[in-house]
Design a protein around this motif. Structure first.
Motif, PDB file in Angstrom:
ATOM      1  N   LEU A 113      43.992  39.619  37.332  1.00  0.00           N
ATOM      2  CA  LEU A 113      42.659  39.364  36.792  1.00  0.00           C
ATOM      3  C   LEU A 113      42.308  37.892  36.791  1.00  0.00           C
ATOM      4  O   LEU A 113      41.498  37.438  35.994  1.00  0.00           O
ATOM      5  N   ARG A 119      36.501  40.081  41.292  1.00  0.00           N
ATOM      6  CA  ARG A 119      36.677  40.360  39.871  1.00  0.00           C
ATOM      7  C   ARG A 119      36.196  41.768  39.533  1.00  0.00           C
ATOM      8  O   ARG A 119      36.885  42.536  38.845  1.00  0.00           O
ATOM      9  N   LEU A 160      38.486  44.792  38.048  1.00  0.00           N
ATOM     10  CA  LEU A 160      38.185  45.518  36.801  1.00  0.00           C
ATOM     11  C   LEU A 160      38.115  47.015  37.064  1.00  0.00           C
ATOM     12  O   LEU A 160      38.639  47.828  36.290  1.00  0.00           O
ATOM     13  N   ARG A 210      39.951  33.103  32.369  1.00  0.00           N
ATOM     14  CA  ARG A 210      39.425  34.309  33.046  1.00  0.00           C
ATOM     15  C   ARG A 210      40.226  35.550  32.659  1.00  0.00           C
ATOM     16  O   ARG A 210      39.672  36.646  32.525  1.00  0.00           O
ATOM     17  N   ASN A 214      38.569  38.870  31.061  1.00  0.00           N
ATOM     18  CA  ASN A 214      38.679  40.162  31.735  1.00  0.00           C
ATOM     19  C   ASN A 214      39.402  41.200  30.873  1.00  0.00           C
ATOM     20  O   ASN A 214      39.063  42.388  30.908  1.00  0.00           O
ATOM     21  N   THR A 235      36.890  42.473  28.596  1.00  0.00           N
ATOM     22  CA  THR A 235      36.015  43.447  29.257  1.00  0.00           C
ATOM     23  C   THR A 235      36.667  44.824  29.345  1.00  0.00           C
ATOM     24  O   THR A 235      35.996  45.861  29.196  1.00  0.00           O
TER      25      THR A 235
END
Lengths: 284, 284
Positions: free
Chosen positions: B74, B82, B86, B124, B128, B131
Motif C-alpha cells: 500500500l 493505489r 485497495l 500513505r 490506506n 480506507t
C-alpha cells in the motif's frame, strides 16, 4: 558527473575501510590529493605500521583523524573474557588519543548460540560501558556507541537503535558516552528523527557516517554498503535531521563493498566526493 | 527428540508456506495426521483450487484457519496503482471471510529507487489502512499489520517495529486494525516488551507467529527462517512476554527455508511439532 578532484569538500572524512585494498600510504596521499581533509582509521592500521608511524604519516599528509574503529565486543558472560575485552578497549582509547581521534567507535558485540538472552547481553553492555567511561573521560576521548542494523543483532551488536544507544549513555551518565549515526544501520528507524534530536539535545551526537543501503544484499551483508545514491537511503532527509539538530562535525564516508574495493582509489574517491557534494553537503 | 506424531499440540497452527513444496491436499492431511488443529493459508492457495474448494478441503481435514497471507502493498504514490491495491485488499478480506480466517496479514510494501521518501511512504500506509478498515470491520475480519525486519524496509515493508504498527493502528482508530508479532521480524527490538504489552492492552495483539533467526543469512534473506531452536531467538523469553500480555490465541509456525522445503512433510512437521512442544508451548 565529472570528478572535482582537487576542489574543496568541507567536513568530508574518508573511512579507511572505504579503500581497504589500497596500501595505507597510497590511501592517505590519494585522500589529500582529492582535497579531502580527514580520515577515519582502524586499529588494523595501527597494527600494520605502529602508532607513532601512523600518526606521523597522517600528519605528513596534512589530514585530521575523525574516529578510530573500533572498540566494543562487550557482551561476554565470561569474567576472564570480560576483563580481556575491557583491557583491549582501554588500549583502543589510548590509541585514539595518540592518533588525535576525538572518538572511538564502539561495536558492542552479539550473542552466542549457547546464550541467547538478549536482555542480559544488553545489560552487560551497559555495565561495561560504565566501567570504561571514566577511562575515556580521563583520556579526553568519547565513546561513540554504534547502533548496528538489526540484521547484525545476533552476531555483531545487540545495540540496534539510536534511542537504545542513548538509553545506555544516559544510564551510564558520562559526558564521554554518545552515539554515532551511520545511515546504513539506522536509515529505516521510524524513531530516527526523535532520536537524532534527543542525541543532539544531550550533547551525545558524536559522529555522522554515511553510505547507502544497496540491494540485493551481498553474501556478507556488511558489504552491501554502497556509494551514496546507489541504494535506498534518503540522504537529503537524514542529513537535514542531523543539521537541524545542530551537528557541525565531520561526515565520514564508510563503504564496505567488493566492487568499490576493486576500483582504483583515484576513481572511487572521485565518486565518493562527487556524491557527497551532490547528496550530502548541500543539506549539512 | 522423538516425534510425537499423533499427540496433541494445543494452539499450534502450521503456515502453508512452511510446507510450500508439498501439494496442498497432502499438506492438509499431514497436518491433521500430526494432531495439529489449524493452518495459516495464502492467497496462492485460493488461486490454485478456488475459494469454495479450499474451504471444503480445510473443513474436511477438520482444520481451523488462523490467518490468510497476505494483503498490503500500500505504499505506491500512483493513484491508479493505489486504487488497484485497495481493491485487491478488499478481495483478500472477502477471501479471509470465506475461509473462516479471523485475520488478514498485511505486508505494507516498500520503496522504489525513484522515490526514497520513507516518511511519505509510511503516511500513505496509514491513509490506506484507514480506507480499508471500515470494509474489514463490516466483514468481521481484522487486519494484522506485520512489522517486518528492517532489512526488508526498502523492498517489502516500510513498517519495521511493533510500536510503529500500533501507532498506525491508533491513528486509524479502528478496532479491526492490530498487529502480528512474528519472532523472525521483531526478536531484536529493544522495545519489544513494551510494544507487546501495549498491543495487548489496546486489544491489538492479533496473531503470534514463530520461527528462528538463522545465520548466516540465506541468499534470499526471507529464507533464513528456521525451525525454532536452530538460530538465535529466545523463544521462552518472547513467548512469556506474549503470555503475560494475556494472549491466548493460536501460535502459527511460519518457516521459509530451502532445507525445510526439501524435507518430507511428515518429517518436517514432526520437527516443527517437537520444537513447539519443547520451546514454545511450555511458556505460552
Amino acid at each position: 558527473m565529472t570528478p572535482q578532484t582537487a576542489g574543496p569538500a568541507p567536513r568530508l572524512s574518508i573511512n579507511r575501510w572505504t579503500c581497504r585494498t589500497t596500501p595505507l600510504q597510497d590511501f592517505l596521499e590519494a585522500t589529500a590529493a582529492h582535497g579531502i581533509e580527514a580520515v577515519g582509521l582502524w586499529r588494523q592500521d595501527v597494527e600494520e605500521v605502529g602508532l607513532p608511524a601512523l600518526r606521523r604519516r597522517v600528519d605528513d599528509a596534512g589530514l585530521r583523524v575523525t574516529s578510530l574503529c573500533r572498540g566494543g565486543f562487550l557482551t561476554t558472560a565470561d569474567e576472564t573474557d570480560r576483563a580481556a575485552a575491557l583491557e583491549d578497549n582501554r588500549r583502543a582509547i589510548d590509541e585514539a588519543v595518540a592518533l588525535g581521534a576525538p572518538t572511538l567507535v564502539m561495536v558492542v558485540g552479539g550473542l552466542t548460540r549457547e546464550d541467547k538472552d538478549l536482555v542480559a547481553a544488553r545489560e552487560r553492555v551497559t555495565e561495561n560501558i560504565a566501567t570504561l567511561a571514566p577511562y575515556a573521560e580521563d583520556a579526553g576521548i568519547t565513546l561513540s556507541l554504534e547502533p548496528m542494523h538489526p540484521m547484525f543483532a545476533a552476531d555483531r551488536a545487540v545495540l540496534s537503535t539510536t534511542h537504545q544507544a542513548l538509553d545506555i549513555a544516559e544510564a551510564v551518565g558520562s559526558d564521554a558516552v554518545g552515539v554515532v549515526v551511520d545511515t546504513y544501520h539506522v536509515w529505516w528507524d521510524p524513531a530516527l528523527a526523535s532520536a537524532i534530536t534527543r542525541a543532539a539535545e544531550t550533547n551525545r551526537l558524536l559522529c555522522y557516517q554515511v553510505c547507502d543501503w544497496n540491494l540485493p544484499l551481498a553474501a556478507e551483508p556488511l558489504f552491501s554498503r554502497g556509494y551514496m545514491g546507489d541504494g535506498f537511503v534518503d540522504f537529503p532527509a537524514i542529513t537535514t535531521l542531523i543539521r537541524d539538530a545542530g551537528y557541525t562535525g565531520d561526515i565520514e564516508v564508510e563503504i564496505f563493498n567488493e566492487d568499490v574495493w576493486a576500483t582504483p582509489v583515484e576513481e572511487s574517491l572521485g565518486i565518493v566526493k562527487d556524491r557527497y557534494l551532490e547528496l550530502v553537503l548541500p543539506h549539512a
